[in-house]
Motif scaffolding. Structure first.
Motif, PDB file in Angstrom:
ATOM      1  N   VAL A 149      47.874  40.060  32.643  1.00 35.18           N
ATOM      2  CA  VAL A 149      48.822  40.368  34.151  1.00 35.18           C
ATOM      3  C   VAL A 149      47.829  40.812  35.176  1.00 35.18           C
ATOM      4  CG1 VAL A 149      50.603  41.663  35.223  1.00 35.18           C
ATOM      5  CG2 VAL A 149      50.917  40.655  33.020  1.00 35.18           C
ATOM      6  N   LEU A 150      47.080  41.673  34.751  1.00 36.82           N
ATOM      7  CA  LEU A 150      45.935  42.319  35.947  1.00 36.82           C
ATOM      8  C   LEU A 150      45.086  41.115  36.653  1.00 36.82           C
ATOM      9  CD1 LEU A 150      45.140  44.868  37.395  1.00 36.82           C
ATOM     10  CD2 LEU A 150      43.602  45.257  35.329  1.00 36.82           C
ATOM     11  N   ALA A 151      44.557  40.348  35.764  1.00 39.26           N
ATOM     12  CA  ALA A 151      44.056  39.040  36.141  1.00 39.26           C
ATOM     13  C   ALA A 151      44.474  38.205  36.806  1.00 39.26           C
ATOM     14  CB  ALA A 151      43.217  38.350  35.039  1.00 39.26           C
ATOM     15  N   ALA A 152      45.750  37.888  36.639  1.00 39.25           N
ATOM     16  CA  ALA A 152      46.680  37.059  37.327  1.00 39.25           C
ATOM     17  C   ALA A 152      47.252  37.614  38.616  1.00 39.25           C
ATOM     18  CB  ALA A 152      47.891  36.864  36.500  1.00 39.25           C
ATOM     19  N   LEU A 174      52.667  38.119  26.210  1.00 38.14           N
ATOM     20  CA  LEU A 174      51.573  37.924  27.396  1.00 38.14           C
ATOM     21  C   LEU A 174      51.722  38.426  28.572  1.00 38.14           C
ATOM     22  CD1 LEU A 174      49.423  34.471  26.377  1.00 38.14           C
ATOM     23  CD2 LEU A 174      49.044  36.937  25.690  1.00 38.14           C
ATOM     24  N   ARG A 175      53.223  38.233  28.887  1.00 40.50           N
ATOM     25  CA  ARG A 175      53.506  39.053  30.338  1.00 40.50           C
ATOM     26  C   ARG A 175      53.734  40.450  30.039  1.00 40.50           C
ATOM     27  NH1 ARG A 175      57.608  35.089  30.139  1.00 40.50           N
ATOM     28  NH2 ARG A 175      59.209  36.347  29.369  1.00 40.50           N
ATOM     29  N   ALA A 176      53.259  41.170  28.897  1.00 38.20           N
ATOM     30  CA  ALA A 176      53.164  42.612  28.695  1.00 38.20           C
ATOM     31  C   ALA A 176      51.820  42.972  28.347  1.00 38.20           C
ATOM     32  CB  ALA A 176      54.185  43.074  27.722  1.00 38.20           C
ATOM     33  N   GLN A 234      56.314  39.609  39.751  1.00 36.44           N
ATOM     34  CA  GLN A 234      57.621  39.393  39.599  1.00 36.44           C
ATOM     35  C   GLN A 234      57.810  39.022  38.233  1.00 36.44           C
ATOM     36  OE1 GLN A 234      59.606  35.961  41.459  1.00 36.44           O
ATOM     37  NE2 GLN A 234      57.752  35.536  42.457  1.00 36.44           N
ATOM     38  N   TYR A 235      56.835  38.269  37.640  1.00 39.28           N
ATOM     39  CA  TYR A 235      57.111  37.841  36.032  1.00 39.28           C
ATOM     40  C   TYR A 235      56.572  38.881  34.918  1.00 39.28           C
ATOM     41  CZ  TYR A 235      58.721  33.624  38.714  1.00 39.28           C
ATOM     42  OH  TYR A 235      59.153  32.946  39.725  1.00 39.28           O
ATOM     43  N   ALA A 236      56.029  39.863  35.641  1.00 40.90           N
ATOM     44  CA  ALA A 236      55.202  40.807  34.681  1.00 40.90           C
ATOM     45  C   ALA A 236      56.374  41.542  33.920  1.00 40.90           C
ATOM     46  CB  ALA A 236      54.385  41.538  35.497  1.00 40.90           C
ATOM     47  N   SER A 237      55.817  42.120  32.865  1.00 37.67           N
ATOM     48  CA  SER A 237      57.018  43.064  31.933  1.00 37.67           C
ATOM     49  C   SER A 237      57.177  44.129  33.022  1.00 37.67           C
ATOM     50  CB  SER A 237      56.531  43.455  30.842  1.00 37.67           C
ATOM     51  OG  SER A 237      55.259  44.486  31.004  1.00 37.67           O
ATOM     52  N   LYS A 238      58.688  44.792  32.491  1.00 38.11           N
ATOM     53  CA  LYS A 238      59.135  45.948  33.319  1.00 38.11           C
ATOM     54  C   LYS A 238      58.041  47.201  33.258  1.00 38.11           C
ATOM     55  CE  LYS A 238      62.831  49.066  33.840  1.00 38.11           C
ATOM     56  NZ  LYS A 238      64.361  49.546  32.978  1.00 38.11           N
ATOM     57  N   GLU A 239      57.493  47.116  32.211  1.00 39.75           N
ATOM     58  CA  GLU A 239      56.434  48.616  32.015  1.00 39.75           C
ATOM     59  C   GLU A 239      55.071  48.144  32.812  1.00 39.75           C
ATOM     60  OE1 GLU A 239      53.479  50.386  28.526  1.00 39.75           O
ATOM     61  OE2 GLU A 239      54.869  48.691  28.035  1.00 39.75           O
ATOM     62  N   LEU A 240      54.724  46.696  32.991  1.00 44.84           N
ATOM     63  CA  LEU A 240      53.574  46.631  33.901  1.00 44.84           C
ATOM     64  C   LEU A 240      53.784  46.501  35.482  1.00 44.84           C
ATOM     65  CD1 LEU A 240      51.425  44.031  31.816  1.00 44.84           C
ATOM     66  CD2 LEU A 240      51.289  46.576  32.137  1.00 44.84           C
ATOM     67  N   ARG A 241      55.122  46.458  35.750  1.00 44.81           N
ATOM     68  CA  ARG A 241      55.403  46.370  37.139  1.00 44.81           C
ATOM     69  C   ARG A 241      55.625  47.918  37.485  1.00 44.81           C
ATOM     70  NH1 ARG A 241      60.384  44.551  37.473  1.00 44.81           N
ATOM     71  NH2 ARG A 241      60.567  43.364  35.466  1.00 44.81           N
ATOM     72  N   LEU A 272      55.226  44.269  46.578  1.00 47.79           N
ATOM     73  CA  LEU A 272      55.807  45.730  46.448  1.00 47.79           C
ATOM     74  C   LEU A 272      57.016  45.792  45.889  1.00 47.79           C
ATOM     75  CD1 LEU A 272      55.106  48.704  46.687  1.00 47.79           C
ATOM     76  CD2 LEU A 272      55.950  48.450  49.063  1.00 47.79           C
ATOM     77  N   PHE A 273      57.804  44.602  46.284  1.00 49.41           N
ATOM     78  CA  PHE A 273      59.234  44.552  46.159  1.00 49.41           C
ATOM     79  C   PHE A 273      59.577  44.390  44.489  1.00 49.41           C
ATOM     80  CE2 PHE A 273      62.909  41.453  45.192  1.00 49.41           C
ATOM     81  CZ  PHE A 273      63.760  41.971  45.953  1.00 49.41           C
ATOM     82  N   ASP A 274      58.432  43.987  43.945  1.00 48.55           N
ATOM     83  CA  ASP A 274      58.846  43.749  42.407  1.00 48.55           C
ATOM     84  C   ASP A 274      58.187  45.240  41.589  1.00 48.55           C
ATOM     85  OD1 ASP A 274      59.931  41.147  42.439  1.00 48.55           O
ATOM     86  OD2 ASP A 274      58.050  40.589  43.375  1.00 48.55           O
ATOM     87  N   ALA A 275      57.570  45.909  42.409  1.00 48.34           N
ATOM     88  CA  ALA A 275      57.204  47.275  41.735  1.00 48.34           C
ATOM     89  C   ALA A 275      58.408  47.941  41.316  1.00 48.34           C
ATOM     90  CB  ALA A 275      56.188  47.936  42.769  1.00 48.34           C
ATOM     91  N   SER A 276      57.869  48.874  40.467  1.00 50.23           N
ATOM     92  CA  SER A 276      59.018  50.047  39.924  1.00 50.23           C
ATOM     93  C   SER A 276      59.231  50.870  41.183  1.00 50.23           C
ATOM     94  CB  SER A 276      58.512  50.784  38.926  1.00 50.23           C
ATOM     95  OG  SER A 276      57.291  51.804  39.453  1.00 50.23           O
ATOM     96  N   LYS A 277      60.488  51.437  40.932  1.00 50.03           N
ATOM     97  CA  LYS A 277      61.100  52.313  42.113  1.00 50.03           C
ATOM     98  C   LYS A 277      59.858  53.372  42.430  1.00 50.03           C
ATOM     99  CE  LYS A 277      64.896  50.404  43.082  1.00 50.03           C
ATOM    100  NZ  LYS A 277      65.167  49.662  44.190  1.00 50.03           N
ATOM    101  N   LYS A 278      59.271  53.728  41.364  1.00 44.02           N
ATOM    102  CA  LYS A 278      58.530  55.136  41.502  1.00 44.02           C
ATOM    103  C   LYS A 278      57.293  54.555  42.344  1.00 44.02           C
ATOM    104  CE  LYS A 278      55.544  58.093  38.735  1.00 44.02           C
ATOM    105  NZ  LYS A 278      54.994  58.616  37.522  1.00 44.02           N
ATOM    106  N   LEU A 279      56.901  53.292  42.039  1.00 44.98           N
ATOM    107  CA  LEU A 279      55.710  52.903  42.633  1.00 44.98           C
ATOM    108  C   LEU A 279      55.913  52.637  44.203  1.00 44.98           C
ATOM    109  CD1 LEU A 279      53.453  51.100  40.066  1.00 44.98           C
ATOM    110  CD2 LEU A 279      53.099  53.357  40.953  1.00 44.98           C
TER     111      LEU A 279
END
Length: 207
Positions: A67-70, A60-62, A79-86, A103-110
């Protein structure tokens, strides 16, 4: 919290509890924390613990819908979402609208995505510190961005180019929106502006 193990695993009881407060999810059985309907009901309560996503199953974290609703409710949850969703722009945009420092927990790209970073800064100017080095350098000299940042978080002035500390309009916005409740920001601005009556009044009205 005080229910028996049996009741913590009773779907009907749990649904009533989580609809009342998402915090109840902390006390339900592991099996029901993997139940999407239960989790979505908790999210819909609008009363969520910041670590809600940490409480639920890995699957569910993926789940983008979950995740969007949360993160729309509490950006901290990113910070607790899957790597893909970050690394998913829709999810990260929703998170930083709610909590700029997500933003700290977002991917480097984002962290290097201008739309995402500007949205984060609009929520909390200090989020500029989580942008990629290249984008931070670009935005630190942009007056419009600085004004947006200090309007949301006055002490963010200290995260941008020093030249803005002598820009009266920027400084006025910063001192009027400073929530640090110490003298650090005021002492960092240009000496002439520290003696400017309008600036002083704006600072005094705020704190």
């Amino acid at each position: 919290e005080y229910a028996s193990e049996e009741l913590r695993g009773d779907r009907e009881v749990v649904m009533v509890a989580v609809r009342n407060s998402g915090h109840a999810l902390e006390y339900v059985s592991k099996e029901l924390r993997a139940d999407k309907d239960v989790v979505m009901a908790a999210v819909a309560s609008g009363n969520l613990p910041y670590n809600l996503l940490q409480l639920i199953s890995k699957d569910l974290r993926a789940d983008k819908e979950v995740v969007l609703a949360a993160v729309k409710d509490t950006g901290h949850a990113l910070q607790y979402a899957s790597k893909e969703l970050r690394g998913d722009k829709d999810v990260v945009m929703a998170a930083v609208k709610s909590f700029g420092h997500a933003l700290f927990d977002a991917s480097k790209k984002l962290q290097g995505d201008k739309d995402v970073v500007l949205t984060a800064i609009k929520n909390d100017g200090g989020a500029i510190n989580h942008a990629s080095d290249e984008l931070k350098k670009e935005l630190s000299n942009n007056r419009e961005v600085v004004l947006s940042a200090v309007t949301s978080s006055g002490d963010a002035l200290m995260d941008f180019d020093d030249a803005f500390r002598s820009d009266k309009e920027v400084v006025m916005a910063a001192v009027a929106n400073d929530e640090s409740y110490d003298s650090g920001l005021f002492l960092s601005i240009d000496k002439k502006l520290q003696a400017d009556k309008e600036v002083i009044l704006a600072a005094v009205k705020n704190n």
